[in-house]
Write an enzyme that holds these catalytic residues in place. Structure first.
Site, PDB file in Angstrom:
ATOM      1  N   HIS A   1       0.679  -1.258   0.079  1.00  0.00           N
ATOM      2  CA  HIS A   1       0.028  -0.004   0.121  1.00  0.00           C
ATOM      3  C   HIS A   1       0.848   1.238   0.053  1.00  0.00           C
ATOM      4  CE1 HIS A   1      -3.526   2.491   1.589  1.00  0.00           C
ATOM      5  NE2 HIS A   1      -2.659   3.287   2.243  1.00  0.00           N
ATOM      6  N   GLU A   2       1.938   1.325   0.815  1.00  0.00           N
ATOM      7  CA  GLU A   2       2.455   2.308   0.808  1.00  0.00           C
ATOM      8  C   GLU A   2       3.647   2.839  -0.289  1.00  0.00           C
ATOM      9  OE1 GLU A   2       1.779   4.431   3.177  1.00  0.00           O
ATOM     10  OE2 GLU A   2       0.896   3.394   4.453  1.00  0.00           O
TER      11      GLU A   2
ATOM     12  N   HIS B   1       1.366   4.750  -2.746  1.00  0.00           N
ATOM     13  CA  HIS B   1       1.241   5.931  -2.419  1.00  0.00           C
ATOM     14  C   HIS B   1       2.582   6.637  -3.164  1.00  0.00           C
ATOM     15  CE1 HIS B   1      -2.250   6.311  -0.018  1.00  0.00           C
ATOM     16  NE2 HIS B   1      -1.585   5.940   1.160  1.00  0.00           N
TER      17      HIS B   1
ATOM     18  N   HIS C   1      -5.916   7.070  -1.810  1.00  0.00           N
ATOM     19  CA  HIS C   1      -6.882   6.026  -1.264  1.00  0.00           C
ATOM     20  C   HIS C   1      -8.103   5.781  -2.303  1.00  0.00           C
ATOM     21  CE1 HIS C   1      -4.934   6.783   2.802  1.00  0.00           C
ATOM     22  NE2 HIS C   1      -4.474   5.773   2.377  1.00  0.00           N
TER      23      HIS C   1
ATOM     24  N   TYR D   1      -9.398   1.741   2.426  1.00  0.00           N
ATOM     25  CA  TYR D   1      -9.464   1.458   3.854  1.00  0.00           C
ATOM     26  C   TYR D   1     -10.203   0.321   4.436  1.00  0.00           C
ATOM     27  CZ  TYR D   1      -7.641   6.165   5.410  1.00  0.00           C
ATOM     28  OH  TYR D   1      -6.818   7.205   5.444  1.00  0.00           O
TER      29      TYR D   1
HETATM   30 ZN    ZN Z   1      -2.660   5.057   2.877  1.00  0.00          ZN
END
Ligand code: ZN
Length: 638
Positions: free
Chosen positions: A205-206, A209, A215, A263
């Site tokens: 996930h990171e 980014h 998100h 999320y």
């Molecule tokens: Zn995030």
């Protein structure tokens, strides 16, 4: 998938300011990333605004964004939008100094792709190459999670994370209280934080980014797909659920519940309560935000930004004989391919590399060329000593040696064992007797040698579990009932690239022989054999998942009342299947089941351990994907 806008204009000032506050190329200032305060509803994915400077930035499209200052940087959730001074002055602007303007969003894919990929300076990483440095502060588990994530990105996208040499723009992976990252390439050194408990999914996930993804649930159209339950979100955490304006981001494809950038359903909930209601009833809500992989939608969005994954270049195949050594040198990124043809008389093979410099990785595939994402066996430790072994059947075995970094003076060795031969590896390994449920520390095992043990089990138990953990090096675990285990002959085995190995067998009144084989020198690893079941207050249930949408409730389709204490659920699926396990508790006041914990490893074994307060509980078992069906065994220990 939500993707950064390419249409931002006039960002030159932002870029210059950004450079001057972050330090010029090469200077990296660690980011202060505090431990999350769980009592305030914080998590490793975001901080509370309570007691912190909250400022509102006005964007060019008139939208506003509330940002919280943490140590001089502006955060929303786990995203670092910039340094506070620049954000206050210029709003949130991506590093887009030389991005060509594309005025027509409906332009042909090729022109968009071309514009992005050939841009020399923007938030996009040129050619999808992201140089990185691992900071000394990064914990061991976080290192392994990051390594997993790097391989996952390589296997599924055009993105290439490479150790930094002298590139101006790069990512520094550091320890922190949580998991966080800048959005896209910010210029100069930029931080990605990973705490040891972030896990594999967060590492993927990171990096998302850093690649340039927001998100999923910040999409402008999100309210058609999810409903936020505001009463379960404290006012100090609400800013983490802001939508990102059209000026900063651009949606790609359909809203994607499976996105790694989504999320979880209880993100930032007061007391872990649900904060996101999934409006599509066909979606398994426990999978949302819980995965460890990029979804097809993620992969498509990244392909839109960086181009589709390059087809693997065909590697010229050189035929080699067995019991032969080949001397090799390789340059970073290069694959060298070999073919080993085995006849019916061969029982097993072992292929290994020996080298004292660089980092070579080994991949083997029967019947077709092995690649980093397509193999039957891989060995990709952090040096050039790799090993793969297996039982053999007649046919062509393709061997690929990949240079993760430059190496020379490497030997590639192929050893086969013929049928009806004695297993030569058994001769010298004396089996030391072990007591079940007692941990032993293996101080030192020399590279390419074994240490052997034996342990007695009995019919009063259901399961014998073999666990290896901690220490340095790369050890593998082989177990066989009644006779010595070898690398080719075993009843259960586990051979990851680390010392974390686990396998289990049904317990009988027999002796179980354990072989710990050191691929590289192993020190201070811990071996533990556990007898489980029957005597142990544990109950075992059999079940079957026959479709991907099926959800089994265990034990026996029932919930159970529990007086409190340690609660363990252990799921053993078919070897090929990826089944997942979650634990739920009945929430009396809300009259609904609530997720407590889930275990979603990419494998057939899942384990949940929980210190449970009094309550009503149930376990859920479900499939990761449509391939993952079949019978399973579920053991419940109270
Ligand atoms: Zn995030």
């Amino acid at each position: 998938m939500f993707k950064i806008n390419k249409l931002v204009t006039g960002a030159v000032i932002a870029v210059l300011v950004s450079y001057s506050t972050k330090g010029l190329a090469g200077e990296w200032i660690p980011i202060y990333s505090p431990e999350p305060n769980l009592d305030k509803g914080e998590s490793k994915y975001g901080y509370s605004s309570e007691g912190r400077d909250v400022f509102t930035i006005q964007n060019k499209d008139g939208s506003v964004l509330n940002v919280v200052d943490i140590g001089g940087y502006g955060y929303v959730g786990d995203m670092i939008l910039g340094d506070t001074a620049t954000l206050k002055q210029n709003g949130f602007q991506l590093n887009t100094s030389a991005t060509p303007h594309i005025h027509n969003d409906n332009s042909q894919f090729n022109s968009i792709q071309g514009a992005i990929r050939h841009t020399s300076s923007s938030y996009i990483w040129p050619n999808g190459v992201i140089p990185y440095v691992i900071d000394r502060s990064l914990g061991d588990q976080a290192r392994r999670d990051f390594q997993y994530a790097v391989e996952h990105w390589h296997a599924n996208t055009n993105i290439r994370l490479v150790p930094r040499t002298n590139q101006r723009d790069y990512v520094v992976v550091q320890n922190g209280g949580g998991c966080s990252s800048w959005i896209g390439r910010s210029g100069g050194a930029q931080t990605l934080t990973l705490a040891n408990n972030c896990g594999r999914g967060a590492a993927v996930h990171e990096i998302g980014h850093a690649v340039g993804l927001f998100h999923e649930q910040t999409r402008p159209d999100r309210d058609n797909y999810i409903r936020l339950i505001w009463r379960n979100i404290s006012s100090n955490m609400a800013y983490n659920f802001q939508r990102i304006g059209n000026h900063q981001g651009k949606s790609h494809g359909e809203y994607d519940y499976q996105s790694i950038m989504h999320y979880r359903i209880n993100a930032f909930g007061i007391g872990g309560r649900r904060t996101i209601e999934i409006l599509d009833r066909n979606v398994n809500e426990y999978n949302v935000g819980n995965g460890q992989r990029l979804s097809q939608g993620d992969i498509a969005a990244v392909a839109h930004l960086y181009g589709p994954q390059e087809p693997v270049k065909q590697c010229e195949v050189v035929a080699i004989e067995h019991n032969q050594s080949v001397s090799l040198a390789g340059t970073q990124g290069q694959s060298q391919c070999f073919k080993l043809s085995l006849t019916d008389s061969v029982k097993s093979y072992r292929v290994f590399t020996e080298g004292n410099n660089g980092d070579a990785d080994l991949f083997i595939h029967k019947g077709q060329i092995a690649t980093q994402s397509n193999y039957d066996c891989k060995s990709d430790g952090e040096n050039s000593n790799e090993s793969c072994s297996s039982q053999a059947t007649a046919g062509d075995y393709y061997i690929t040696v990949f240079a993760y970094s430059d190496f020379n003076n490497l030997t590639l060795n192929t050893v086969v064992e013929l049928k009806d031969d004695d297993d030569p590896i058994d001769d010298s390994c004396q089996a030391h007797a072990l007591t079940p449920n007692t941990m032993v520390t293996l101080k030192n095992i020399a590279a390419q040698t074994s240490m052997c043990f034996k342990v007695n089990a009995d019919d009063n138990h259901q399961l014998v579990e073999f666990n290896l953990a901690d220490g340095q090096g790369n050890a593998d675990l082989y177990v066989k009932k009644d006779t010595q285990a070898s690398l080719q002959n075993y009843d259960c085995m586990s051979a990851s690239a680390t010392n974390d190995e686990y396998c289990s067998l049904t317990a009988h009144s027999s002796t179980y022989f354990i072989r710990i084989f050191a691929n590289t020198t192993v020190t201070n690893t811990k071996l533990n054999v556990t007898l489980k079941g029957k005597n142990d207050d544990s109950e075992t249930y059999m079940g079957e998942i026959s479709t991907k949408d099926e959800v089994d409730i265990q034990p026996n389709g029932q919930w159970f009342e529990y007086q409190g204490g340690s609660l363990t659920g252990l799921l053993h699926g078919d070897n090929q299947a990826d089944l997942e396990l979650s634990l739920e508790v009945w929430n009396e006041s809300r009259q609904q089941w609530q997720l407590v914990k889930s275990s979603t490893e990419p494998q057939s074994v899942e384990k949940i351990e929980y210190q449970a307060p009094y309550g009503y509980y149930r376990f859920k078992i479900y499939s990761w994907d449509s391939q993952s069906t079949g019978q399973y065994q579920f053991t419940l220990k109270k």
